[in-house]
Design an enzyme around this catalytic site. Structure first.
Site, PDB file in Angstrom:
ATOM      1  N   PRO A  30       0.834  -1.206   0.000  1.00 62.42           N
ATOM      2  CA  PRO A  30       0.000   0.000   0.000  1.00 62.42           C
ATOM      3  C   PRO A  30       0.871   1.259   0.000  1.00 62.42           C
ATOM      4  CG  PRO A  30      -0.768  -1.584   1.627  1.00 62.42           C
ATOM      5  CD  PRO A  30       0.557  -2.083   1.134  1.00 62.42           C
TER       6      PRO A  30
ATOM      7  N   ARG B  24      14.718  -1.847  -6.375  1.00 65.15           N
ATOM      8  CA  ARG B  24      13.308  -1.816  -6.751  1.00 65.15           C
ATOM      9  C   ARG B  24      13.167  -1.884  -8.268  1.00 65.15           C
ATOM     10  NH1 ARG B  24      10.189   0.158  -2.598  1.00 65.15           N
ATOM     11  NH2 ARG B  24       8.539  -0.944  -3.715  1.00 65.15           N
TER      12      ARG B  24
END
EC number: 3.2.2.23
Length: 271
Positions: free
Chosen positions: A2, A260
């Protein structure tokens, strides 16, 4: 995971059920979250909830006695349920209200947090050094230009640095840089003001649109009513490495930046 829009969607969903409600109980089934749930968290019992707001990815439930700090971690969610709703495997915490409703915290991977703080909330170590909120006037091209001066770090990593601006996680950093036509590996200090004007505008617009759409659904996220978000249908680059660019048809490249996944178009995004 989230990100800011998902936490804001959650806040909007749970707030009407919490504000002005007395807390009648706090049930902790598993205290082993990212940080152990403190015994002090029980101090919210008997208190009336005055407000529910968000700072970065933290959800803050305010009472006169202190603030409950909730972080959804990698896979957490909050739902408003009734006393008759069966408890599921990863339902770790219940906040019971005088209305008979329960705020239920579910977190399969247990990277979330449920904390308590009695002092002014801005002084909490997790919040005191955070940068501005991206959807406020404090996040503007002039501010970003000054913050990035002399920085050799990649612009994408700076955009995801909570000391510079909060809540722009991996999904939305990828999308904003694509929309602004900026290569994610470009040195942050070399991005001129003209391009930063576009980037700031795109960050604000993309985050606002994601909130409006109910957040991005990737694996675990559902809103306070257990429904998925729909912004994933509008992603141009995130999760699309090796597919065609929606603007030029070129194959999208995927690399690792700061561990990432980073996806970009080598033609549309320049240094």
């Amino acid at each position: 995971m989230p990100e800011l829009p998902e936490v804001e969607v959650t806040r909007q969903g749970v707030s009407p059920y919490l504000i002005d409600q007395e807390v009648t109980g706090l049930t902790v089934r598993n205290a082993s979250l990212r940080w152990p749930v403190p015994d002090l968290a029980q101090q919210i019992v008997g208190q009336t909830i005055r407000s529910v707001h968000r700072r970065a990815k933290y959800l803050l439930i305010d009472t006169d006695a202190g603030t409950t700090i909730v972080h959804l971690g990698m896979s957490g969610s909050l739902r408003v349920v009734t006393e008759l709703t069966p408890v599921e495997k990863h339902d770790h915490i219940d906040l019971s209200l005088a209305s008979g409703k329960i705020l239920r915290f579910n977190d399969p991977r247990r990277f979330g947090a449920w904390l308590w703080y009695e002092l002014p909330i801005d002084a909490h170590p997790l919040l005191s050094k955070l940068g501005p909120e991206p959807l406020t006037d404090a996040f503007n091209p002039s501010y970003l230009f000054e913050s990035l001066k002399g920085k050799k770090k990649a612009i994408k990593l700076c955009l995801m640095d909570n000391h510079i601006v909060v809540g722009v996680g991996n999904i939305y950093a990828n999308e904003a840089l694509f929309a602004a036509g900026i290569h994610p590996q470009m040195e942050a200090g070399k991005v001129d003001q003209e391009r930063l004007i576009i980037l700031v505008s795109e960050v604000k617009q993309i985050l606002a649109n994601a909130i409006k759409q109910g957040g991005t659904t990737l694996k675990d996220f559902t809103n306070a009513e257990g429904k998925p978000g729909y912004f994933a249908q509008k992603l141009h680059v995130y999760g699309r490495g090796g597919e065609s660019c929606t603007q030029c048809g070129n194959l999208l490249s995927e690399i690792k930046l700061g561990q990432r996944a980073t996806v970009f178009c080598g033609l549309c995004q320049t240094r």
